[in-house]
Design an enzyme around this catalytic site. Structure first.
Site, PDB file in Angstrom:
ATOM      1  CG  ASP A  49      -0.368  -0.104   2.511  1.00 55.19           C
ATOM      2  OD1 ASP A  49       0.875  -0.196   2.588  1.00 55.19           O
ATOM      3  OD2 ASP A  49      -1.111  -0.090   3.519  1.00 55.19           O
ATOM      4  CB  SER A  50       4.560   1.817  -0.124  1.00 55.77           C
ATOM      5  OG  SER A  50       4.830   0.778  -1.045  1.00 55.77           O
ATOM      6  CG  ASP A  88       0.377  -4.174   1.979  1.00 59.32           C
ATOM      7  OD1 ASP A  88       0.684  -5.178   2.636  1.00 59.32           O
ATOM      8  OD2 ASP A  88       1.109  -3.168   1.881  1.00 59.32           O
ATOM      9  CE  LYS A 118       3.244  -6.051   3.579  1.00 57.09           C
ATOM     10  NZ  LYS A 118       2.835  -4.863   4.351  1.00 57.09           N
ATOM     11  CD  GLU A 120       0.705  -1.494   8.289  1.00 54.44           C
ATOM     12  OE1 GLU A 120       0.450  -0.815   9.301  1.00 54.44           O
ATOM     13  OE2 GLU A 120       1.132  -0.991   7.235  1.00 54.44           O
ATOM     14  CD  GLU A 187       8.239  -0.433   7.200  1.00 54.23           C
ATOM     15  OE1 GLU A 187       7.221  -1.063   6.881  1.00 54.23           O
ATOM     16  OE2 GLU A 187       8.529   0.698   6.741  1.00 54.23           O
TER      17      GLU A 187
HETATM   18  O1  KIV Z   1       3.568  -1.085   1.481  1.00 53.57           O
HETATM   19  C1  KIV Z   1       4.719  -1.517   1.339  1.00 53.57           C
HETATM   20  O2  KIV Z   1       5.403  -1.275   0.340  1.00 53.57           O
HETATM   21  C2  KIV Z   1       5.254  -2.338   2.416  1.00 53.57           C
HETATM   22  C3  KIV Z   1       6.732  -2.552   2.426  1.00 53.57           C
HETATM   23  C4  KIV Z   1       7.381  -1.335   2.910  1.00 53.57           C
HETATM   24  C5  KIV Z   1       7.090  -3.747   3.216  1.00 53.57           C
HETATM   25  O3  KIV Z   1       4.542  -2.758   3.269  1.00 53.57           O
END
Ligand code: KIV
Length: 278
Positions: A49-50, A88, A118, A120, A187
């Site tokens: 989600d970055s 994510d 994924k 958190e 992280e």
């Molecule tokens: O959203 C993302 O790119 C991530 C990485 C920083 C692990 O969660």
């Protein structure tokens, strides 16, 4: 059934089985061309989600929606053939209840074709991970610095630099492991804590701003190729794409302004049979 002649993707059990063995190479992608470039070299592609920040210009990942993740997840699946693809679950799509997480994860997996999601490690996440895994959804955990908690934490802060934070991060990792995650991103935690977590959990740890002792590493590809002026301390830039692009755009603009672009080789002409002899 048609015989599948395409190369097989790596599998979740394969990644899970790499604990303590050869390092798991992971990068993020959000488009089909980017996925195609990285796919031959990585084991896992994370549709992180970055992308809210690196593609959409948002200040944090909090504004990212499930629909955005699905759109980019589909593009990455089209661009890749070998790597495991993990998408994510974004902020707000899984924290309310295990049932909410299940509905979001099923939507993501069915609409993108990715192999895992994924999450958190927010409050109650172990229960959620267990709920998903029992229903056939592979889950990667994400502990330590949690970008989706940026508003609560007051920014992106490294973890595990005080005794209380260390205990909290280790407890999170153990809970994610017990809940059945097949791997976890670790992280922004102190290096020795990342080492301790890696020794303590039964599944692979994928470090980012963590330690080389992790079972794998992940970086945001856009940071790693140097698309931005600023990157976090833990990013190593392997290319200077920002300067390359700026130089290319500057040269193009000059050619357009001077009339040097396009030249005759870059233009269409009449087909030979239509050329009238003079
Ligand atoms: O959203 C993302 O790119 C991530 C990485 C920083 C692990 O969660």
């Amino acid at each position: 059934m048609l015989k599948d002649t395409k190369p097989q993707r790596l599998t979740i059990p394969h990644i899970r089985g790499r604990k303590g063995k050869d390092k798991i190479v992971t990068l993020t992608a959000h488009s089909a061309p980017m996925a195609a470039i990285i796919d031959p070299f990585v084991d896992v592609i994370l549709v992180g989600d970055s992308l809210g920040m690196v593609v959409h210009g948002l200040p944090t990942t909090v504004g990212v929606t499930l629909d955005m993740m699905i759109l980019h997840g589909r593009a990455v699946m089209r661009g890749s053939i070998r790597a495991v693809v993990v998408v994510d679950l974004p902020f707000g799509s899984y924290e309310q209840s295990p049932q909410q997480a299940h509905a979001s994860a099923v939507k993501v997996i069915q609409e993108t074709g990715c192999q895992a999601v994924k999450v958190e490690a927010s409050h109650g996440v172990a229960e959620t991970i267990e709920f998903l895994v029992r229903r056939g959804i592979p889950v990667m955990g994400h502990i330590g610095l949690r970008p989706q908690a940026a508003n609560v934490d007051g920014g992106f802060k490294a973890k595990g630099r005080s005794v209380a934070e260390r205990d909290g991060a280790l407890a999170e990792a153990l809970a994610v492991d017990r809940a059945g995650a097949f791997a976890m991103v670790v992280e922004g935690v102190a290096g020795d804590l990342a080492d301790e977590i890696t020794r303590a959990v039964s599944v692979p740890t994928i470090g980012i701003g963590a330690s080389p002792a992790c079972d794998g590493q992940v970086l945001v590809t856009d940071d790693m190729i140097g698309l931005f002026d600023w990157t976090p301390k833990f990013v190593r830039r392997y290319a200077g794409m920002r300067d390359l692009m700026r130089n290319a755009v500057e040269a193009y603009a000059a050619d357009v302004r001077s009339g040097a672009f396009p030249n005759t080789a870059e233009m269409y002409t009449l087909k030979p049979k239509d050329v009238v002899a003079s």
